[in-house]
Design a protein around this motif. Sequence first.
Motif, PDB file in Angstrom:
ATOM      1  N   THR A 261      -8.286   1.070  -1.069  1.00 14.82           N
ATOM      2  CA  THR A 261      -8.822   0.645   0.220  1.00 14.82           C
ATOM      3  C   THR A 261      -8.609   1.778   1.213  1.00 14.82           C
TER       4      THR A 261
ATOM      5  N   ASN B 248     -14.633  -1.665   0.807  1.00 16.66           N
ATOM      6  CA  ASN B 248     -13.231  -1.235   0.711  1.00 16.66           C
ATOM      7  C   ASN B 248     -12.869  -0.227   1.805  1.00 16.66           C
TER       8      ASN B 248
ATOM      9  N   GLU C  94      -7.522  -9.156   4.695  1.00 17.40           N
ATOM     10  CA  GLU C  94      -6.407  -9.889   4.091  1.00 17.40           C
ATOM     11  C   GLU C  94      -6.542  -9.952   2.577  1.00 17.40           C
ATOM     12  N   ALA C  95      -7.778 -10.044   2.099  1.00 19.11           N
ATOM     13  CA  ALA C  95      -7.998 -10.044   0.646  1.00 19.11           C
ATOM     14  C   ALA C  95      -7.577  -8.724   0.019  1.00 19.11           C
ATOM     15  N   HIS C  96      -7.578  -7.648   0.816  1.00 16.49           N
ATOM     16  CA  HIS C  96      -7.108  -6.342   0.348  1.00 16.49           C
ATOM     17  C   HIS C  96      -5.635  -6.106   0.710  1.00 16.49           C
ATOM     18  N   GLY C  97      -4.965  -7.151   1.163  1.00 16.89           N
ATOM     19  CA  GLY C  97      -3.544  -7.034   1.469  1.00 16.89           C
ATOM     20  C   GLY C  97      -3.238  -6.393   2.808  1.00 16.89           C
ATOM     21  N   ILE C  98      -4.178  -6.484   3.775  1.00 16.17           N
ATOM     22  CA  ILE C  98      -3.989  -5.838   5.073  1.00 16.17           C
ATOM     23  C   ILE C  98      -4.085  -6.883   6.180  1.00 16.17           C
ATOM     24  N   THR C  99      -3.018  -7.057   6.934  1.00 20.16           N
ATOM     25  CA  THR C  99      -3.042  -7.888   8.136  1.00 20.16           C
ATOM     26  C   THR C  99      -2.814  -7.039   9.378  1.00 20.16           C
TER      27      THR C  99
ATOM     28  N   ASP D  33       0.791  -1.974   7.189  1.00 18.90           N
ATOM     29  CA  ASP D  33       0.492  -2.150   5.770  1.00 18.90           C
ATOM     30  C   ASP D  33       0.075  -0.867   5.070  1.00 18.90           C
TER      31      ASP D  33
ATOM     32  N   ASN E 167       2.029   1.960   0.382  1.00 23.82           N
ATOM     33  CA  ASN E 167       1.069   1.143  -0.356  1.00 23.82           C
ATOM     34  C   ASN E 167       0.171   2.064  -1.162  1.00 23.82           C
TER      35      ASN E 167
ATOM     36  N   SER F 213      -2.297   1.566  -2.965  1.00 27.25           N
ATOM     37  CA  SER F 213      -3.725   1.242  -3.019  1.00 27.25           C
ATOM     38  C   SER F 213      -4.456   1.547  -1.716  1.00 27.25           C
ATOM     39  N   ILE F 214      -3.696   1.977  -0.674  1.00 26.43           N
ATOM     40  CA  ILE F 214      -4.321   2.228   0.627  1.00 26.43           C
ATOM     41  C   ILE F 214      -4.270   3.711   0.965  1.00 26.43           C
TER      42      ILE F 214
END
Length: 554
Positions: A450, A477, A496-501, A506, A510, A512-513
Amino acid sequence: MNLKQKCKEISMALAANLLALFAMVLVMRPSFETNDDIVFAELGSGLRGVKDAHLVFQNYGLGVIYRFLYAVTGRLPWYTIFQYVILLVAFTAVTYVLINRLEGISGLCLSLILVCGFGYEGYIHLQFTKTAGIAAAASVFLLLYVLEKERWSWAEAVFGICLGIMAYMYREDQFWASCGLMAGAGLLFLFDLRKYKGRKLRRLGLCVLTFGVLLACVFGVDRWDASNYQSAEWKEYQEFNQFRSRLLDYGFPDYDSNQEIYEELGISRDAYELYRSWNFNDTEKFNTDVMKKLVDLKQKRPLTGKTVTAFLKRYPSDLLKMPMFYVFAVFVLVWLIWGRKDIFSVLSVLAEWMMLMAVYFYLYYQGRYMVNRVDVGLWFSACLVMLWIISAGKLRHMDAKMSVVLCIVCVAAGQFLMYRDWRIMTSTIPEARVSQRAVLETLGTDKEHTYLAKSGMLSEIVCYGPFDRMPENLMDNVYWFGGWECRTPGYTQEMEAHGITNPYRDVINNDSIYLVDDNIDLTLKYIRQYYDSSAQAVFIKTIGNVDVYQIRSK
């Protein structure tokens, strides 16, 4: 007027406007004037993985139309096509009225002067607020013509009302402003109404009532339907967006003058620089409560004699900086030389000038003065008022040859005063767009990661023109640290579905980011101040002209 003659005049008006449209698009390169329109196009096409009819600044009904069209086929740029259709219809309606009110070629020539001026702003510098203003004024212009005729035409009345409804759906505020500035034409219409029979008065009442009821229905669907903006998430967003607009569109309170209060709110100078450059999407530090306190901190411009004097000193000279003013000046000149100048016409012209000045003073007081996308609709209304007054009587001593010469001179002058987007002068833009799109496609096809991008980085307005296709889900993404859309429920759920609030928190540790940043030092200072004092930026790669990082904690 028989049906055959009416069809002939409609065909002539449509043909003239199609010719003007094709000529402009052929020799000039269309573009979006602001980022707003490209976000609306994204929400319809699903470029960023979110398909949503909630357009915030446009009516929910328009969003439904866009979604339907893109569902039919995503291969066409429906957002642009639909807006072009509304503009074409609006200009055609004006031409049709002028052809009928000014018999002969004079009406067509004056219409072409108008279209060549405002068509450049509408077709070439596409922006939804302009479209709303142009369509609203054209709607009132057509309805006034329908109401003054001896023979009532239901088809023309319905057409005018529908055009007005579309203008309202594009931008409510601009709709009311443009309709209000048609007051000069409305005043002359009411002066002339004294000699009309009671049947015309009943038509006026019926038309106003129908228009009002339909506007109320459209407003109700947009505001009161629980599936639209009545949910808790949307109410929270609307509050956020109101404060965001006050700060980002009108400016933050000065930091040096209010440093103590900023520090009490937990906003350092680095944070201040990030937030006001549209990188404000820290949901913890820059929440609605903090934004409200900053808005309350701003000092409103006092409504005093000094404010009025300061405006009056600026206003005359500022008129010369507005290209659309010169189109208006042409029509004023035509009226002075050839038009009707009885007491009622003069009063209507003076009323229009007073209305224009009042609207611009209001914009000056509100801090939205000299904004081109707003100005275009206002001056279009003013021009239509002058054309209504001009076409209310015969143009004395203005023959066909004079009309054609005036049209040619005005269109030629426009090449030097207004037009700057010639294709021959912007030949490098398509290549640049392809190059920038390649960067987006590289990021978008890397679904294992992401990407969080600073505002201004990976700008879609640089990558896509109004007629470029936007592939569905290509950038599902990729998210930004700002933009009015960043906290809408649709984008919030996708993040949020990608784990980001909270993007600033975040992004740390991480795998994946990835972070796309053009000022990594400022971002790193911010993260160290608020989230991780040992954070470090690890360079990952360069893609095209952008650098990609990860944020690691020691």
